[in-house]
Structure formats: C-alpha cells, structure tokens
Design an enzyme around this catalytic site. Structure first.
Site, short mmCIF file in Angstrom:
data_model
loop_
_atom_site.label_atom_id
_atom_site.label_comp_id
_atom_site.label_asym_id
_atom_site.label_seq_id
_atom_site.Cartn_x
_atom_site.Cartn_y
_atom_site.Cartn_z
N LYS A 271 7.10 14.85 -3.98
CA LYS A 271 5.95 14.26 -4.48
C LYS A 271 4.81 14.93 -3.70
CE LYS A 271 3.10 10.09 -5.82
NZ LYS A 271 3.36 8.84 -5.56
N SER B 99 2.73 6.35 -10.01
CA SER B 99 2.11 7.79 -9.72
C SER B 99 3.08 8.85 -9.56
CB SER B 99 0.92 7.75 -8.78
OG SER B 99 1.64 7.25 -7.47
N SER C 284 5.16 2.87 -8.00
CA SER C 284 5.08 4.23 -8.29
C SER C 284 6.14 5.13 -8.27
CB SER C 284 3.77 4.94 -7.29
OG SER C 284 2.69 4.29 -7.60
#
Length: 608
Positions: free
Chosen positions: A210, A286, A310
């Site tokens: 990420k 996210s 997330s």
C-alpha cells in the site's frame, strides 16, 4: 453558541453496565445526518466549510446533529484517558502453537510458519474447492520444480497490470510500479532457484505494498499528489525490509483512498480502484488496491494499513482474507504517521495460511522500540485439516449489533457460525457489547485528529491539490478540540474494560465484517471523490474495536450476496491471540472453500 449546546450523556460506571444477553442497554444505530455528496455539490460544501464566516457554524451543527456533542464532546464519565492501546502480556493457555523468538531472522520465522502447516492426510474427506487462488506454497513448489520461474511470473504480472489499466478495464490497482525493478528482483530470485538456494518459500513471490508504507525505489504518496514532495522515502519500512530478506519480489505501490481519509477506495488522482468481482463496484478502503490485487490473482499477499478497518473492510468486499495484528506486533517504522494510535500494518492474503506466513515474516519488535518490553514471543498456530480441530472455542455474539446489517449478510454470517457449531461443536455465547456507536464516534474523532495533526503544517499550501472529499474531511477533523480528544480517550479506556469482561467469557468476538456489500461507483465521484457517510458507517460498523482498542482481528470470506458480491465474517481476539485467531479463521475457511467463486477479473500467474 452556548444556547444551542447539546446536553452530554452521563455514563454510568463500567461495573454497573450489564453485558449479558438480556441487558437493558439500548443499542444505538448510527445516526448519520449527512447526504451523499460528489461532483459540484461536494465542492460547494467544501468551500462553505473552509469559509471563515460559515465554516464554524456549519461544523458546529454537523457535530451536534451527528451526536458527537451528546455522546463525546459534553459527556460525563469517570474513566481516565487511554492514549495508546498497548497491552501487557498476561500469559496464554493456547495449545497447538509453536512459539518462536521474535528476534529470529525473518526467513527462519517463515520456515517455522511453514512447519506449522501440518495438513492431515485425509484431504479426500475435505470438500474440493470450486475456485482457489494460488498460494505462497504453490509459487514455491512451482519454482522448485522448475515448471515456472520468478522471471516468467514477473513477465506475466507486468502484462496483467498493463491490461488491467487499459481503457476497457481501468481497474486502477497501482499508483506506481517499476518494470525494471520487478525484472531485477525476479532475475535474482530465478538465479537463486537455479542454484538450489532459495532464501525461503517467499523467494520470488510477488507482494504488493500500500502506498502508505515506505518501499524503495518508490515515493510514498499516501494517495496524494503532494505528500511525497515534502516527505522523502529513503529506505524500506521495517515490514517491507523483512519481506525482502525472505526473497519476496516487491512489485509496486497499490492505490489507496487519499490520506486514508475514506473507505470507498475512490481516488480522484489515481482512479477508483474497482472490485474484481464486479468492476462497477467499490473495493472498499483505504487499502483498496491491496485487496484488489490479491482478489484478482496478481499477488497471493499484499500489505495494507488498518486504521479504521482499512485492511479487513476491503478484504471482505473483495473476497479475500484480511489479518490485523495486535497494536505494536508489527513495527510501524516507515509508515506514514497518519493514524499513529489506531493504525497497524496488516496483511491481505489469498488464504489464511498465506496470512500466517506473511505475519510470521513481519512480526517481532524492534530493540529500539520502548513498547517492545510488553510483547510476548511470536506464537504460530499448528494448523491442521478441518477434520482435526481438537479444541473448543467460545464465540461471543452481541445480537443487536450482529444483526445491524443487510438481511443477506446476516443470514450468510449466521449460517457460517452454525457450520462452526455443527462441525466442531463450538459454542456461541450471547452477550451485549454496549455503546458501539459511542466507540465509532470516539474513534472517528481520534483518527481524524491524528490525521489532521500529522499534515497540519502542509495542509494550507497543498489544499488545491487535494480531493474535495478529503478537504471536507480535513475541515471536520480540524474542528475537534483537546477536550473532545481527551473524552474520546476516556471512552477508549471504558470500551477496553467492556471488552476485557467479554473476553473473560469467550475466546473471540464474532461479527459480520461489514454491514453492506460493495456499492456502485458513480461517475460524479470519479473526479472529486465522494462523501457517503451512511454507507461509510455501515461499512465500518464492526471494525472499530480492532483499531481503537488495538485488538487483533481477522476476516474470512464466507459467501456472496444475490449479486455475487463477497461477504466476510470477522473474528476479534484478545491481545496477542493471533495464533488462536488464525486457527479459528482456518477452520472457517475450510468449511467455506468449496463455495468460493472466481472473480470476473482474474489473472492466472502460474498457468502452465
């Protein structure tokens, strides 16, 4: 505006709150008073919030109407604040685990994890999967046999990413990936296999990261167009470094919701990450790109940061496994400091076993970290086949909270729990976990304050480069004051006492992972982002305890809605109980794997 001041709740002492199934504690559903906004509407709303004249008034009413004043700002409560959810290790009664020194080199910990995968011989009795993603061990076996090489996988991966980014798909999986760097790593790994000297089973396995985690040679953007310009990435984060030491190929930086300040995965700068099960739907966020690349078969493992679900939330919406360890178990060094008391490095994986291997590689404290004094050894579960679960588990279920989801999710998750009871004789303990909505608001106030504080010095000069949904969020975050933050930390302490009492009666808490399945990406959100707090509250409904209280949690895919969109079931554990959670998740996975479905967008990296 004192004459409009809402009266705060007076909370009774923790010891007087009934946590039994027949408790008279009122379950308060999310009372979101905000319409969905995107396009021109969200721009106008942002302008008003940022206005020195209207902003303060609007923010006051937003906080009041959404019960922040009543439930957090002006409350009376006795508990002291808890600023960081660090947990002392109190020993463990777990059986069937292998405990290893946290200071061991990552390849050795990975080998211990592989040794724990003791599948029984009677696989014939287990249901055959209708669809199964390739695992870490599949990659390792293929490389060792010479059927395929890391370099061949790298070529396929690069072609697949390019295809997924084509105008016909626009999946927006990655913010950044380097063909040259991927080929370099794959060439080195191929040579090690040719010499018969792979570092570990992770050697040559593609892993995505990420874009909130430092990873060379890439900038760390946090999903923005500006953050990497004011904060340079000079070395790998600790978690990435440990995977590299095992020989993993780091294939790039995945897309994410800008600044982690949302849960749809719609990023106006790098595109809306699309769900491989239905490309018109969100992935959740996210850690949107990380969930999507695992679901689409590009990687068996990807890294995310879980600050408010997330990792678990997008894992559930994309039909993969999501593991969030105990706060501090995986070092946070090299991670953007956007949510430093609620955010944790997590794993998104094709299977529970893959999450175990990645967790083993990354876990363990740093000697320089003062919090490491509280950490136990790393315990790894001795996983066996579904027919050999020799221990009994008590699962706490808070009925009204559990049922606060769509009917399809409720029925699917209830059916999954019934399977566990029927197959293994596990017991469901009915409880009441009180003040769930209070905890959600206190967490929102905490994560918002931390995000706002971390970028405050850069916010004004970079405002024009931010998505409009994030600008609204930052305006709200900046409206929280020190008294509200302190009250939120008092609520954190209070909730931890409730959860400790629940864990005295049960081994895990079981919930759906989300309250709704993936919703549709609308065109008006693509360039501005969107505000959808109603869907947002439903998506994070079951996530908050893991972050706010620093508890480990895992989500496992257990079914699909009538549209074919994945549904996840979540298990929340006591501090440091990752081995038990992985055991439980493995048992659940074994009972559901025969019903797993192939996504619409899927790439076969090991095809012969």
């Amino acid at each position: 505006m004192g004459f409009l001041k809402a009266k705060g709740v007076v909370y009774k002492p923790v010891d007087l709150v009934d946590l039994g199934p027949d408790s008279d504690e009122v379950y308060l559903q999310a009372n979101v008073k905000a319409p969905r906004m995107a396009g021109l509407l969200v721009k106008v709303f942002a302008w008003f919030l940022e206005s020195p004249i209207f902003g303060g008034i609007l923010l006051y009413f937003l906080k009041r109407n959404n019960l922040i004043h009543k439930l957090v700002s002006f409350v009376e409560l006795q508990e002291p604040p808890l600023f960081e959810p660090l947990h002392l290790y109190k020993g463990s009664e777990e059986t069937e685990v292998k405990c290893v020194d946290a200071a061991l080199p990552p390849p050795e910990k990975v080998q211990h994890a592989v040794d724990c995968l003791q599948y029984a011989e009677d696989v014939s009795e287990s249901p055959k999967p209708s669809f199964q993603r390739w695992t870490i061990l599949d990659y390792s076996r293929s490389y060792t046999s010479g059927e395929i090489t890391p370099l061949m996988v790298a070529d396929r991966f690069i072609a697949a990413v390019r295809e997924s980014s084509s105008p016909s798909l626009q999946m927006s999986f990655f913010i950044n990936f380097s063909v040259e760097d991927i080929i370099r790593q794959a060439t080195e790994s191929t040579l090690r296999y040719e010499q018969g000297k792979p570092i570990s089973v992770l050697d040559g396995v593609p892993i995505a990261v990420k874009d909130e985690i430092d990873c060379m040679p890439y900038p760390t953007t946090g999903g923005t167009k500006w953050l990497h310009k004011v904060r340079q990435c000079t070395e790998d984060a600790c978690c990435v470094m440990r995977l590299r030491l095992c020989g993993a190929i780091i294939v790039g930086k995945t897309n994410m919701h800008e600044l982690g300040a949302g849960i749809s995965g719609i990023n106006p700068h790098y595109g809306a990450t699309r769900n491989p099960y239905n490309s018109s739907k969100i992935t959740g966020g996210s850690s949107s790109g990380s969930a999507a690349v695992v679901a689409a078969g590009l990687c068996p493992v990807a890294l995310g940061i879980d600050g408010g679900g997330s990792v678990r939330l997008p894992a559930a919406l994309c039909g993969v496994v999501g593991l969030k360890p105990t706060f501090g178990r995986v070092p946070h060094n090299g991670v953007l400091p956007l949510n430093y008391t609620v955010g944790m490095v997590g794993v998104l994986a094709a299977t529970v076993e893959d999450s175990l291997i990645a967790y083993a590689a990354m876990s363990g404290n740093l000697p320089s970290d003062p919090s490491s004094m509280t950490m136990p050894e790393v315990c790894l579960p001795m996983l066996k086949s579904a027919n050999y679960m020799s221990f009994n588990i008590k699962m706490a279920r808070s009925g009204k909270w559990f049922d606060d989801c769509t009917d399809e999710i409720r029925v699917c998750c209830s059916h999954a729990i019934a399977k566990l009871s029927d197959k293994y004789g596990w017991e469901t303990v009915e409880v009441t976990i009180p003040e769930i909505e209070v905890m959600r608001l206190a967490h929102y106030l905490t994560i918002g304050s931390e995000c706002s504080n971390s970028i405050a010095v850069h916010q004004k000069k970079n405002l024009d480069e931010m998505g409009w949904d994030v600008r609204v969020g930052l305006s709200v975050y900046g409206a929280f004051d020190s008294k509200e933050y302190l009250n939120a930390q008092r609520i954190r302490y209070r909730q931890l006492q409730f959860h400790n009492k629940i864990f005295s009666k049960a081994d895990v808490i079981v919930t759906p992972t989300t309250g709704v399945t993936a919703y549709t990406i609308k065109d008006d959100a693509l360039k501005t982002g969107e505000l959808d707090y109603i869907n947002g509250a439903a998506l994070v409904r079951y996530q908050i305890a893991g972050n706010f209280l620093g508890l480990p949690a895992v989500t496992v895919p257990v079914g699909y809605d009538k549209s074919g969109l994945p549904i996840g079931l979540q298990f929340i554990g006591k501090p440091w109980s990752e081995s038990l959670l992985i055991h439980v998740a493995s048992a659940m996975q074994a009972l559901c794997t025969s019903e797993y479905k192939r996504p619409e967008v899927y790439y076969d990296m090991l095809a012969k």
